[in-house]
Design an enzyme around this catalytic site. Structure first.
Site, mmCIF file in Angstrom:
data_model
loop_
_atom_site.group_PDB
_atom_site.id
_atom_site.type_symbol
_atom_site.label_atom_id
_atom_site.label_comp_id
_atom_site.label_asym_id
_atom_site.label_seq_id
_atom_site.Cartn_x
_atom_site.Cartn_y
_atom_site.Cartn_z
ATOM 1 N N GLY A 1 0.873 -3.747 7.106
ATOM 2 C CA GLY A 1 0.805 -2.889 5.926
ATOM 3 C C GLY A 1 0.220 -1.512 6.150
ATOM 4 O O GLY A 1 -0.056 -0.794 5.189
ATOM 5 N N SER B 1 -1.113 -9.869 5.000
ATOM 6 C CA SER B 1 -2.388 -9.355 5.536
ATOM 7 C C SER B 1 -2.717 -9.972 6.894
ATOM 8 O O SER B 1 -3.784 -10.571 7.076
ATOM 9 C CB SER B 1 -3.529 -9.583 4.542
ATOM 10 O OG SER B 1 -3.350 -8.792 3.382
ATOM 11 N N GLY C 1 -6.185 -7.308 6.095
ATOM 12 C CA GLY C 1 -6.356 -6.040 5.391
ATOM 13 C C GLY C 1 -7.047 -4.986 6.224
ATOM 14 O O GLY C 1 -7.636 -4.046 5.680
ATOM 15 N N ARG D 1 0.815 -1.216 0.000
ATOM 16 C CA ARG D 1 0.000 0.000 0.000
ATOM 17 C C ARG D 1 0.845 1.261 0.000
ATOM 18 O O ARG D 1 0.294 2.363 0.135
ATOM 19 C CB ARG D 1 -0.903 0.000 1.243
ATOM 20 C CG ARG D 1 -1.815 -1.222 1.329
ATOM 21 C CD ARG D 1 -2.565 -1.261 2.656
ATOM 22 N NE ARG D 1 -3.182 -2.551 2.900
ATOM 23 C CZ ARG D 1 -4.398 -2.906 2.469
ATOM 24 N NH1 ARG D 1 -5.110 -2.065 1.773
ATOM 25 N NH2 ARG D 1 -4.882 -4.106 2.742
ATOM 26 N N TYR E 1 3.171 -4.343 -7.015
ATOM 27 C CA TYR E 1 2.550 -3.399 -6.077
ATOM 28 C C TYR E 1 2.531 -1.992 -6.673
ATOM 29 O O TYR E 1 3.472 -1.548 -7.310
ATOM 30 C CB TYR E 1 3.269 -3.384 -4.714
ATOM 31 C CG TYR E 1 3.151 -4.686 -3.942
ATOM 32 C CD1 TYR E 1 2.262 -5.681 -4.333
ATOM 33 C CD2 TYR E 1 3.927 -4.909 -2.819
ATOM 34 C CE1 TYR E 1 2.160 -6.860 -3.632
ATOM 35 C CE2 TYR E 1 3.833 -6.094 -2.103
ATOM 36 C CZ TYR E 1 2.945 -7.066 -2.522
ATOM 37 O OH TYR E 1 2.856 -8.232 -1.819
ATOM 38 N N LEU F 1 -3.709 -8.667 9.515
ATOM 39 C CA LEU F 1 -4.930 -8.104 10.115
ATOM 40 C C LEU F 1 -6.086 -8.217 9.122
ATOM 41 O O LEU F 1 -7.076 -7.490 9.217
ATOM 42 C CB LEU F 1 -4.708 -6.636 10.502
ATOM 43 C CG LEU F 1 -3.627 -6.384 11.560
ATOM 44 C CD1 LEU F 1 -3.423 -4.886 11.783
ATOM 45 C CD2 LEU F 1 -4.002 -7.073 12.885
HETATM 46 N N1 LIG Z 1 2.216 -12.318 -1.203
HETATM 47 C C1 LIG Z 1 1.038 -11.803 -1.467
HETATM 48 O O1 LIG Z 1 0.311 -12.298 -2.351
HETATM 49 C C2 LIG Z 1 0.580 -10.621 -0.692
HETATM 50 C C3 LIG Z 1 -0.738 -10.144 -0.804
HETATM 51 C C4 LIG Z 1 -1.104 -9.048 -0.029
HETATM 52 C C5 LIG Z 1 -0.194 -8.464 0.841
HETATM 53 N N2 LIG Z 1 1.095 -8.950 0.922
HETATM 54 C C6 LIG Z 1 2.101 -8.365 1.838
HETATM 55 O O2 LIG Z 1 1.527 -8.179 3.104
HETATM 56 C C7 LIG Z 1 1.669 -6.822 3.486
HETATM 57 C C8 LIG Z 1 0.579 -6.411 4.417
HETATM 58 O O3 LIG Z 1 -0.702 -6.544 3.777
HETATM 59 P P1 LIG Z 1 -1.914 -5.646 4.284
HETATM 60 O O4 LIG Z 1 -1.588 -4.213 4.082
HETATM 61 O O5 LIG Z 1 -3.156 -6.192 3.687
HETATM 62 O O6 LIG Z 1 -1.832 -5.988 5.853
HETATM 63 P P2 LIG Z 1 -2.730 -5.699 7.130
HETATM 64 O O7 LIG Z 1 -1.759 -5.211 8.163
HETATM 65 O O8 LIG Z 1 -3.556 -6.899 7.380
HETATM 66 O O9 LIG Z 1 -3.721 -4.536 6.717
HETATM 67 C C9 LIG Z 1 -3.330 -3.198 6.632
HETATM 68 C C10 LIG Z 1 -4.579 -2.391 6.336
HETATM 69 O O10 LIG Z 1 -5.384 -2.382 7.517
HETATM 70 C C11 LIG Z 1 -5.778 -1.051 7.791
HETATM 71 N N3 LIG Z 1 -5.994 -0.851 9.240
HETATM 72 C C12 LIG Z 1 -7.153 -0.447 9.801
HETATM 73 N N4 LIG Z 1 -7.027 -0.346 11.135
HETATM 74 C C13 LIG Z 1 -5.761 -0.683 11.430
HETATM 75 C C14 LIG Z 1 -5.040 -0.771 12.655
HETATM 76 N N5 LIG Z 1 -5.586 -0.469 13.830
HETATM 77 N N6 LIG Z 1 -3.767 -1.157 12.611
HETATM 78 C C15 LIG Z 1 -3.194 -1.463 11.426
HETATM 79 N N7 LIG Z 1 -3.821 -1.408 10.218
HETATM 80 C C16 LIG Z 1 -5.106 -1.017 10.220
HETATM 81 C C17 LIG Z 1 -4.647 -0.218 7.249
HETATM 82 O O11 LIG Z 1 -5.134 1.090 7.023
HETATM 83 P P3 LIG Z 1 -4.213 2.373 7.418
HETATM 84 O O12 LIG Z 1 -3.106 2.390 6.420
HETATM 85 O O13 LIG Z 1 -5.169 3.511 7.285
HETATM 86 O O14 LIG Z 1 -3.733 2.178 8.814
HETATM 87 C C18 LIG Z 1 -4.301 -0.952 5.983
HETATM 88 O O15 LIG Z 1 -5.182 -0.564 4.921
HETATM 89 C C19 LIG Z 1 1.713 -6.073 2.148
HETATM 90 O O16 LIG Z 1 2.268 -4.786 2.252
HETATM 91 C C20 LIG Z 1 2.583 -7.011 1.356
HETATM 92 O O17 LIG Z 1 3.941 -6.811 1.676
HETATM 93 C C21 LIG Z 1 1.483 -10.016 0.172
#
Ligand SMILES: NC(=O)c1ccc[n+]([C@@H]2O[C@H](COP(=O)([O-])OP(=O)(O)OC[C@H]3O[C@@H](n4cnc5c(N)ncnc54)[C@H](OP(=O)(O)O)[C@@H]3O)[C@@H](O)[C@H]2O)c1
Length: 292
Positions: A257, A206, A210, A22, A51, A208
Site C-alpha cells: 500500500g 497490510s 501498515g 491510501r 477507502y 508490512l
Molecule cells: N480488507 C481489508 O479490510 C483491508 C484493510 C486494510 C488494507 N487493505 C488492503 O491492503 C492494502 C495495503 O494495506 P497497507 O497500506 O496497510 O499495507 P502495507 O504495505 O502494510 O503498509 C503501507 C504503509 O507502510 C508505509 N511504509 C513505511 N515504510 C515502508 C517501506 N519501506 N515500504 C513500504 N511501505 C512502507 C507506507 O508509507 P509510504 O506510503 O510513505 O511509503 C504505507 O503507509 C490496502 O491498500 C488495501 O487494498 C484491506
C-alpha cells in the site's frame, strides 16, 4: 513478475498486488502509482468503496480517484484485474443485505467508470445477513455481468464455508485476511488451510503491518532477523518481510500500500528474495509465534 490464478477462476495476476486504501493526491500522481505497479507486474489492483474514508473527502473517494485515473488512460483498464469491496457502512457498521450490496456494487461501477468489476469482495462479514441471502445477491450480480469473480475479506473459515455452501458451484476465488509477520493468525486459525483445501487464493492485507515492519516498530528480535536476511539477500527489510508472505504454500498474494514510487519498486524485489525453510521458521519464531 510471476503470476498465479485467483482460485479456480480464469483471472491471472502478479504475485504481488497493489492496494488503493491510501491512494490520494491528484490524478497524475495517482496514475503514476498505478502505472508503476502495473509496469512491475502488480496487476491486481485492490480498492474498496469505503477507502478514502479516513480523509475528509469520505466514502467512495479512493474509487473515484481510481476512476479518474482509468478515464485519463483508457488502456489501463485492460492491463489490470480490478478488485473492489462493499459491505462496510460508516456508523452501521456492516451491511450485506441484498438491497445494500446491490446498490453498493452499482455505485462502485459508477465511481470506477467501468462495465464490470473483475473481483467483487464482501469487505467484512455482516453478522445480521444470512449467508443464503448474501450468496443470492452475489450470484445475481455475477449473472447480470456486473462482477466476474467473488471473494471475501475478514471472513473466518467457518463463515467462508457457510457462504460457499450457498454459492453452490460458483467458487469463491479469494479470501482477504490481514496477514504479516505482526499478524500471524491466518496461519493458525484455518484461513490459509481452508484456502489450500478449496483452491482459494489468499490476498494479504497490510503485509508490512501498515509500515510498522519496515520502520522497525516490531519486536527487536524480528527486526534483527529481517535485517540479517536483508543483508544476505541484498534486499530491503520490507522485501524480506514480503518474501515471508510469498513463501507460504497457500500462494498468498500480498497487497502493498505504499504511496512512494521507489517503495512500490522495492516491493517487487521481494519475488527475488530466497528464504529457506530455516529462514522462514526463524522469522516466524522471532515474530513471537510458538511453533506447533
Ligand atoms: N480488507 C481489508 O479490510 C483491508 C484493510 C486494510 C488494507 N487493505 C488492503 O491492503 C492494502 C495495503 O494495506 P497497507 O497500506 O496497510 O499495507 P502495507 O504495505 O502494510 O503498509 C503501507 C504503509 O507502510 C508505509 N511504509 C513505511 N515504510 C515502508 C517501506 N519501506 N515500504 C513500504 N511501505 C512502507 C507506507 O508509507 P509510504 O506510503 O510513505 O511509503 C504505507 O503507509 C490496502 O491498500 C488495501 O487494498 C484491506
Amino acid at each position: 513478475m510471476q503470476t498465479r490464478r485467483l482460485g479456480r477462476s480464469d483471472l491471472e495476476v502478479g504475485r504481488i498486488a497493489y492496494g488503493c486504501w491510501r491512494l490520494a493526491g491528484g490524478v497524475d500522481e495517482a496514475r503514476a502509482k498505478v502505472e508503476t505497479a502495473l509496469d512491475l507486474g502488480m496487476t491486481l489492483i485492490d480498492t474498496a468503496d469505503i477507502y478514502g474514508d479516513r480523509r475528509p473527502v469520505g466514502h467512495g473517494a479512493a474509487e473515484e480517484l481510481l476512476g479518474r485515473v482509468l478515464a485519463a488512460d483508457r488502456g489501463l483498464r485492460d492491463r489490470m484485474v480490478l478488485a473492489t469491496k462493499g459491505g462496510i457502512v460508516r456508523g452501521v457498521p456492516y451491511d450485506s443485505s441484498p438491497g445494500y450490496l446491490r446498490d453498493a456494487c452499482e455505485a462502485s461501477l459508477r465511481r470506477l467508470g467501468v462495465d464490470v468489476i473483475d473481483l467483487y469482495q464482501v469487505h467484512r462479514p455482516d453478522l445480521l445477513a444470512h449467508p443464503a441471502d448474501v450468496a443470492a445477491t452475489l450470484l445475481e450480480l455475477r449473472d447480470a455481468g456486473k462482477v466476474r469473480e467473488l471473494g471475501v475479506s475478514n471472513y473466518s473459515p467457518a463463515r467462508h464455508a457457510a457462504l460457499q455452501r450457498h454459492l453452490g458451484d460458483v467458487a469463491l476465488a479469494t479470501t482477504q485476511p490481514e496477514l504479516s509477520l505482526l499478524h500471524l493468525d491466518p496461519i493458525d486459525d484455518g484461513t490459509l488451510d481452508g484456502a489450500m483445501a478449496d483452491d482459494v487464493t489468499p490476498l494479504a492485507w497490510s503485509p508490512l503491518a501498515g509500515g510498522r515492519i519496515a520502520t522497525g516498530d516490531a519486536p527487536p528480535e524480528l527486526v534483527t532477523r529481517l535485517d540479517e536476511l536483508a543483508e544476505r539477500e541484498g534486499a530491503s527489510r520490507a522485501a524480506v518481510a514480503l518474501a515471508w508472505v510469498l513463501a507460504h504454500p497457500a500462494g498468498v498474494i500480498p497487497i502493498v500500500g505504499t504511496q512512494r514510487l521507489d517503495r512500490i519498486a522495492d516491493a517487487a524485489t521481494a519475488t527475488s528474495v530466497h528464504l529457506s525453510r530455516t529462514d522462514w521458521y526463524a522469522l516466524t519464531a522471532a515474530a513471537g509465534r510458538d511453533l506447533p
